[in-house]
Scaffold this motif. Structure first.
Motif, PDB file in Angstrom:
ATOM      1  N   SER A  28     -21.641 -10.728 -39.592  1.00  0.00           N
ATOM      2  CA  SER A  28     -21.141  -9.543 -40.462  1.00  0.00           C
ATOM      3  C   SER A  28     -22.171  -8.989 -41.535  1.00  0.00           C
ATOM      4  N   TYR A  80     -19.215  -5.324 -38.837  1.00  0.00           N
ATOM      5  CA  TYR A  80     -18.937  -6.041 -37.519  1.00  0.00           C
ATOM      6  C   TYR A  80     -17.200  -5.854 -37.365  1.00  0.00           C
ATOM      7  N   HIS A 139     -22.814  -3.285 -37.150  1.00  0.00           N
ATOM      8  CA  HIS A 139     -22.318  -3.106 -38.493  1.00  0.00           C
ATOM      9  C   HIS A 139     -21.660  -1.794 -38.744  1.00  0.00           C
ATOM     10  N   VAL A 158     -26.128  -6.086 -32.542  1.00  0.00           N
ATOM     11  CA  VAL A 158     -25.121  -6.734 -33.263  1.00  0.00           C
ATOM     12  C   VAL A 158     -24.538  -5.453 -34.179  1.00  0.00           C
ATOM     13  N   ALA A 217     -27.791  -7.917 -39.135  1.00  0.00           N
ATOM     14  CA  ALA A 217     -27.599  -7.063 -38.120  1.00  0.00           C
ATOM     15  C   ALA A 217     -28.720  -5.909 -38.008  1.00  0.00           C
ATOM     16  N   GLU A 252     -18.376 -14.062 -36.483  1.00  0.00           N
ATOM     17  CA  GLU A 252     -18.024 -12.988 -37.208  1.00  0.00           C
ATOM     18  C   GLU A 252     -18.716 -13.094 -38.616  1.00  0.00           C
TER      19      GLU A 252
END
Ligand SMILES: CC(C)(COP(=O)(O)OP(=O)(O)OC[C@H]1O[C@@H](n2cnc3c(N)ncnc32)[C@H](O)[C@@H]1OP(=O)(O)O)[C@@H](O)C(=O)NCCC(=O)NCCS
Length: 178
Positions: free
Chosen positions: A25, A40, A38, A36, A30, A21
């Motif tokens: 993040s 996160y 965003h 992934v 991302a 994480e």
């Protein structure tokens, strides 16, 4: 467990969630991925690990944490999504931003490519990247995948469509070259 000179690739465990994480993040990381999220979501990595564990049981994915041996820190994730019907795998990876440009992405991807052909017995391994993400397609080139073509505006992220370049290698090609 896969060892390279500087890295250890080992199965992801639930305890990796906080670190995943932390690194994932970062918007810089991302923004060039297709999956992934965003921002996160809090607790999202735990849910992700549990979801992957279910797929792993069915042999549909190999997901490994990338550990820097010198610091013993988790620095990234790498995976092969497996299509059992066609015996092919799609390689995916991210490395945390502080660790970019050190050759880690290439080192991890090369090791999983070898594993995918030699241990898993896949017939084809391929990977895809946004054409605007040279760091990723350079990793594909450096591990010996061949450029197969561009799919125009194939993926959408945050309201923008992106061209996607595909790279791949067959099992025959892998063993002819090694
Ligand atoms: C793609 C990624 C894993 C590469 O990791 P890395 O450890 O920095 O990669 P390497 O150090 O092995 O570098 C690979 C090549 O890309 C080049 N490169 C790195 N960043 C670059 C950039 N912004 N522009 C152009 N080339 C770049 C490197 O110079 C190297 O090529 P070289 O050896 O010819 O110099 C990393 O940038 C990343 O996690 N990005 C975000 C997530 C992502 O996009 N994943 C892939 C989704 S398909």
């Amino acid at each position: 467990m896969i060892e390279t000179s500087r890295l250890r690739l080992r199965p992801v465990v639930l305890e990796d969630a906080w670190r995943i994480e932390e690194l994932a993040s970062d918007y810089e990381l991302a923004k060039t991925t297709s999956n992934v999220p965003h921002p996160y979501p809090k607790g999202g990595a735990k849910d992700f690990i549990k979801m992957v564990a279910e797929k792993e049981k069915k042999g549909e994915i190999i997901l490994l944490s990338v550990i820097e041996k010198s610091s013993t820190q988790l620095i990234g994730l790498i995976n092969i999504n497996i299509n059992l019907t066609h015996n092919r795998g799609e390689l995916g990876y991210w490395i945390g931003v502080p660790y970019w440009g050190k050759g880690y992405g290439t080192e991890a991807a090369k090791a999983l490519l070898t594993y995918g052909f030699e241990e898993t017995g896949l017939n084809r391994i391929y990977a895809a990247a946004y054409t605007i993400n040279p760091a990723s397609w350079k990793v594909m080139e450096k591990i010996g995948l061949e450029r197969e073509g561009v799919l125009k505006q194939h993926l959408a992220r945050a309201g923008t469509y992106y061209d996607v370049v595909y790279y791949g290698m067959t099992r025959d090609e892998y063993f002819e070259r090694s």
